[in-house]
Scaffold this motif. Structure first.
Motif, PDB file in Angstrom:
ATOM      1  N   GLU A 186      25.414 119.300  29.035  1.00  0.00           N
ATOM      2  CA  GLU A 186      24.512 119.800  28.533  1.00  0.00           C
ATOM      3  C   GLU A 186      23.756 120.752  29.484  1.00  0.00           C
ATOM      4  O   GLU A 186      23.584 120.685  30.648  1.00  0.00           O
ATOM      5  CB  GLU A 186      23.317 118.819  27.974  1.00  0.00           C
ATOM      6  CG  GLU A 186      24.045 118.055  26.921  1.00  0.00           C
ATOM      7  CD  GLU A 186      23.208 116.871  26.448  1.00  0.00           C
ATOM      8  OE1 GLU A 186      22.295 116.325  27.251  1.00  0.00           O
ATOM      9  OE2 GLU A 186      23.402 116.219  25.368  1.00  0.00           O
ATOM     10  N   ASP A 187      22.826 121.537  28.873  1.00  0.00           N
ATOM     11  CA  ASP A 187      21.806 122.599  29.523  1.00  0.00           C
ATOM     12  C   ASP A 187      22.365 123.463  30.686  1.00  0.00           C
ATOM     13  O   ASP A 187      22.013 123.241  31.954  1.00  0.00           O
ATOM     14  CB  ASP A 187      20.729 121.666  30.359  1.00  0.00           C
ATOM     15  CG  ASP A 187      20.017 120.954  29.135  1.00  0.00           C
ATOM     16  OD1 ASP A 187      19.552 121.816  28.134  1.00  0.00           O
ATOM     17  OD2 ASP A 187      19.522 119.917  29.201  1.00  0.00           O
ATOM     18  N   HIS A 198      27.987 121.314  19.302  1.00  0.00           N
ATOM     19  CA  HIS A 198      27.578 120.882  17.811  1.00  0.00           C
ATOM     20  C   HIS A 198      28.952 120.718  17.078  1.00  0.00           C
ATOM     21  O   HIS A 198      29.055 120.175  15.933  1.00  0.00           O
ATOM     22  CB  HIS A 198      26.497 121.437  17.117  1.00  0.00           C
ATOM     23  CG  HIS A 198      26.651 122.967  16.754  1.00  0.00           C
ATOM     24  ND1 HIS A 198      26.628 123.748  17.780  1.00  0.00           N
ATOM     25  CD2 HIS A 198      27.136 123.469  15.772  1.00  0.00           C
ATOM     26  CE1 HIS A 198      26.969 124.939  17.531  1.00  0.00           C
ATOM     27  NE2 HIS A 198      27.370 124.731  16.037  1.00  0.00           N
ATOM     28  N   ASP A 420      24.342 124.985  13.620  1.00  0.00           N
ATOM     29  CA  ASP A 420      23.903 125.242  14.918  1.00  0.00           C
ATOM     30  C   ASP A 420      22.369 124.786  15.115  1.00  0.00           C
ATOM     31  O   ASP A 420      21.516 125.410  14.541  1.00  0.00           O
ATOM     32  CB  ASP A 420      24.115 126.734  15.347  1.00  0.00           C
ATOM     33  CG  ASP A 420      23.736 127.097  16.754  1.00  0.00           C
ATOM     34  OD1 ASP A 420      23.242 126.271  17.468  1.00  0.00           O
ATOM     35  OD2 ASP A 420      23.999 128.119  17.068  1.00  0.00           O
ATOM     36  N   ASP A 422      20.512 125.696  17.475  1.00  0.00           N
ATOM     37  CA  ASP A 422      19.640 126.515  18.286  1.00  0.00           C
ATOM     38  C   ASP A 422      19.508 127.866  17.374  1.00  0.00           C
ATOM     39  O   ASP A 422      18.942 128.491  17.748  1.00  0.00           O
ATOM     40  CB  ASP A 422      20.323 126.890  19.595  1.00  0.00           C
ATOM     41  CG  ASP A 422      20.616 125.698  20.373  1.00  0.00           C
ATOM     42  OD1 ASP A 422      19.464 125.144  20.462  1.00  0.00           O
ATOM     43  OD2 ASP A 422      21.466 125.753  21.251  1.00  0.00           O
ATOM     44  N   GLU A 424      18.016 130.460  14.362  1.00  0.00           N
ATOM     45  CA  GLU A 424      16.858 130.362  13.967  1.00  0.00           C
ATOM     46  C   GLU A 424      16.690 130.162  12.528  1.00  0.00           C
ATOM     47  O   GLU A 424      17.922 130.297  11.929  1.00  0.00           O
ATOM     48  CB  GLU A 424      16.344 131.838  13.918  1.00  0.00           C
ATOM     49  CG  GLU A 424      16.028 132.351  15.536  1.00  0.00           C
ATOM     50  CD  GLU A 424      15.590 133.807  15.708  1.00  0.00           C
ATOM     51  OE1 GLU A 424      14.928 134.181  14.685  1.00  0.00           O
ATOM     52  OE2 GLU A 424      15.892 134.354  16.565  1.00  0.00           O
TER      53      GLU A 424
END
Length: 427
Positions: A186-187, A198, A420, A422, A424
């Motif tokens: 992660e990150d 995901h 997803d 992330d 929008e």
């Protein structure tokens, strides 16, 4: 080796093959436009079932193993596809870190060796970083034929993941993350992680994939003027099944009944004399449930306890998918077979038949005892032969498999966009 089809190719599949062959320019343009708008999974494999009256995907894997079953003749396609995929993601890429499953059996390690070979020939330094706590130092495993595979411990800095003296631009997972994504992945900063987290089975759901596939198949069916059912496995989903507490059976019964009724109507419409069945499996691919084949909701009384007994202690299966069963009427040396199509980026690169002598036409062939026979590439699977009678040409059959595989791959692209975390939201 061409499979023997028990079902005579004179019905809907022949008509479907003819329609697909006649529409090749339309199909290829349609895919081309789709890929202008959507990003294909980095790689994928699709299990296809040919019932003789319909041809449909039954499973789409976004972390495909068994690359070692692709023949040397298929390697140039795979290398070219790998080049195209890497150029889109990280054109200046030099180092690729491959993160495998925590397995060291020779079959899986041979798969890793093949992937290393593909990406090495695509111009990348490839090393294997293991998530296993047992790999504390570079460890070499010998393979039959003189090859070897080295697994190394992963090293996580504050914002990057790599190995000792190895800082990759791209990290490719060959691990389906069924237990969830470990924090070490992660990150990450300025590193491409493929597939995205995901896509792992800790988050991914088969029902999301087949919902996307239904929509793609409807549009494809409209494009070709055909019934999308001929290429689609219908499904229902239950989200409240708990084997530990023996709850959720009513949801399974009602959804199984409803789906079997829908399949019966389709069989009647096409004059199909087979008895419909459904396959019940965990929506997140939890291996403990296995697959249950059911022809009548009444069978669930037995199947329920059978499945519960197989469920591992402490695991409550929360979500279940009930999928229309698709027979496979293909044979190799009298054993039941099904084609598996392998893709990288947006390209079909090869595949094989999964063969199981001890399984019947309505059972999963992905089980111990399965063997693998390469698809017979007389020519590229992407290049059909116009003018040949349906069912008479090997490339035409494989082209049709490739079209179905790419429809499933496109559906996976839609699925990953929709899920997803992330992305929008415009709701």
């Amino acid at each position: 080796m061409v499979p023997h089809l028990v079902t005579a190719l004179t019905g809907p599949i022949n008509e479907l093959e003819q329609r697909i062959l006649e529409s090749t320019p339309v199909i290829e343009r349609w895919f081309r436009l789709e890929w202008m708008e959507h990003t294909p999974p980095f790689y994928s494999s699709v299990d296809v079932r040919n019932a003789g009256f319909k041809l449909a995907p039954v499973d789409t894997n976004l972390y495909p193993g068994a690359w070692n079953h692709l023949t040397p003749e298929m390697m140039p396609l795979a290398v070219q596809a790998a080049m195209a995929a890497i150029e889109k993601i990280c054109p200046e890429a030099k180092n690729l870190l491959l993160v495998p499953e925590n397995r060291t059996d020779i079959f899986y390690l041979a798969n890793l060796a093949q992937l290393q070979r593909i990406f090495y020939q695509a111009g990348l330094n490839v090393r294997l970083g293991s998530l296993s706590n047992d790999i504390k130092a570079p460890t070499t495993f010998d393979l039959p034929g003189g090859e070897s595979v080295m697994l190394e411990p992963l090293i996580r800095s504050k914002r990057r993941l790599g190995l000792k003296h190895f800082d990759p631009c791209t990290i490719l997972l060959n691990n389906d993350l069924s237990a969830g994504a470990p924090g070490i992945l992660e990150d990450l900063h300025e590193q491409y992680l493929l597939p995205p987290l995901h896509a792992g089975w800790g988050i991914r759901r088969k029902s999301n994939h087949f919902k996307a596939y239904e929509e793609v198949a409807k549009r494809f069916g409209k494009l070709l003027g055909m019934d999308p059912w001929l290429i689609t496995p219908m499904f229902n989903q239950c989200g409240a099944v708990n084997f530990a507490e023996q709850s959720g059976l009513e949801c399974l019964r009602s959804n199984t009944d409803a789906l079997l009724a829908r399949v019966r109507r389709k069989y009647k419409e096409y004059g199909i004399n087979e008895k419909p069945f459904v396959v019940i499996k965990a929506d997140n691919s939890h291996a403990a449930l296995g697959q249950l084949t059911v022809r009548d909701a009444k069978e669930l009384d037995d199947a329920w306890f059978h499945a519960r007994a197989k469920a591992t202690a402490g695991h409550a299966i929360g979500e279940v998918i009930i999928q229309e069963g698709v027979l496979t009427n293909e044979r190799i040396n009298a054993a039941v077979a099904e084609p598996v199509v392998y893709m990288m980026d947006r390209y079909v690169v090869g595949g094989f038949y999964r063969v199981h002598a001890d399984r019947s036409t309505d059972e999963s062939l992905a089980a111990p005892g399965a063997s693998f026979v390469p698809l017979a590439f007389e020519q590229s699977a992407q290049l059909p032969q116009p003018g040949m009678k349906p069912g008479a040409s090997v490339p035409n059959r494989f082209y049709m498999y490739g079209v179905i595989g790419r429809l499933a791959m496109l559906s996976a692209a839609y699925e990953l966009e929709a899920t997803d975390p992330d992305a929008e939201s415009y709701d």
